[in-house]
Design an enzyme around this catalytic site. Structure first.
Site, PDB file in Angstrom:
ATOM      1  N   CYS A  65     -11.444  44.283   9.191  1.00 51.91           N
ATOM      2  CA  CYS A  65     -11.881  42.889   9.338  1.00 51.91           C
ATOM      3  C   CYS A  65     -12.985  42.554   8.335  1.00 51.91           C
ATOM      4  O   CYS A  65     -14.032  43.195   8.336  1.00 51.91           O
ATOM      5  CB  CYS A  65     -12.365  42.664  10.768  1.00 51.91           C
ATOM      6  SG  CYS A  65     -13.270  41.122  10.999  1.00 51.91           S
ATOM      7  N   CYS A  68     -16.269  41.659  10.014  1.00 51.03           N
ATOM      8  CA  CYS A  68     -16.975  42.850  10.494  1.00 51.03           C
ATOM      9  C   CYS A  68     -17.681  43.539   9.326  1.00 51.03           C
ATOM     10  O   CYS A  68     -18.847  43.936   9.439  1.00 51.03           O
ATOM     11  CB  CYS A  68     -16.011  43.822  11.178  1.00 51.03           C
ATOM     12  SG  CYS A  68     -15.214  43.152  12.659  1.00 51.03           S
TER      13      CYS A  68
END
Length: 153
Positions: A65, A68
């Site tokens: 991600c 993230c």
């Protein structure tokens, strides 16, 4: 004979250099404050978030991600900022490795930040992604949980 002596001195020097570098590494890692972020797994999650009188602030993420990844060291920095706070733990779940946990707590986007107390989700964080905002949020939620517990008793 002179060549053998030179070789032995070179090996001795390399050994001393290796030991010096190793000890330097060891001492610097001991002096550094490690962030207190606890990796939670399918095997540990349920028991940990049920710990009596403990607030768990948990980040749910996946390695691929970009959001993230963009957090960088935010969660570790929060862990450092929370050191010394009694009964507040900072956790992290890798949803790519622990899908059952993430499904059970209804994680659909990454990263997601949730607070658990006595095994129950009590709050979801949606504010700015900065240490002080996260820190204040978990402290406020811990205070609310303590107030509710006192009123129940």
């Amino acid at each position: 004979m002179d060549r053998m002596h030179h070789r032995r001195n070179s090996l001795h020097f390399l050994l001393v250099l290796f030991l010096f570098v190793f000890l330097l590494f060891l001492s610097s890692s001991c002096l550094r404050t490690r962030a207190e972020v606890i990796s939670l797994t399918e095997e540990t999650f349920a028991d940990k978030v049920k710990e009596k009188d403990t607030i768990w602030f948990v980040q749910f993420c996946v390695p691929w991600c970009k959001y993230c990844k963009n957090l960088g060291t935010l969660w570790e920095d929060l862990g450092k900022a929370m050191e010394g706070e009694d009964e507040i733990e900072i956790g992290q779940v890798d949803c790519s490795m622990n899908k059952p946990v993430c499904s059970k707590v209804d994680i659909h986007t990454y990263p997601t930040f949730k607070i658990f107390y006595d095994g129950e989700e009590i709050a979801k964080y949606k504010g700015p992604r900065e240490v002080e905002s996260l820190r204040q949020f978990v402290l406020d939620e811990a205070e609310k949980a303590a107030r509710v517990k006192l009123e129940a008793e």
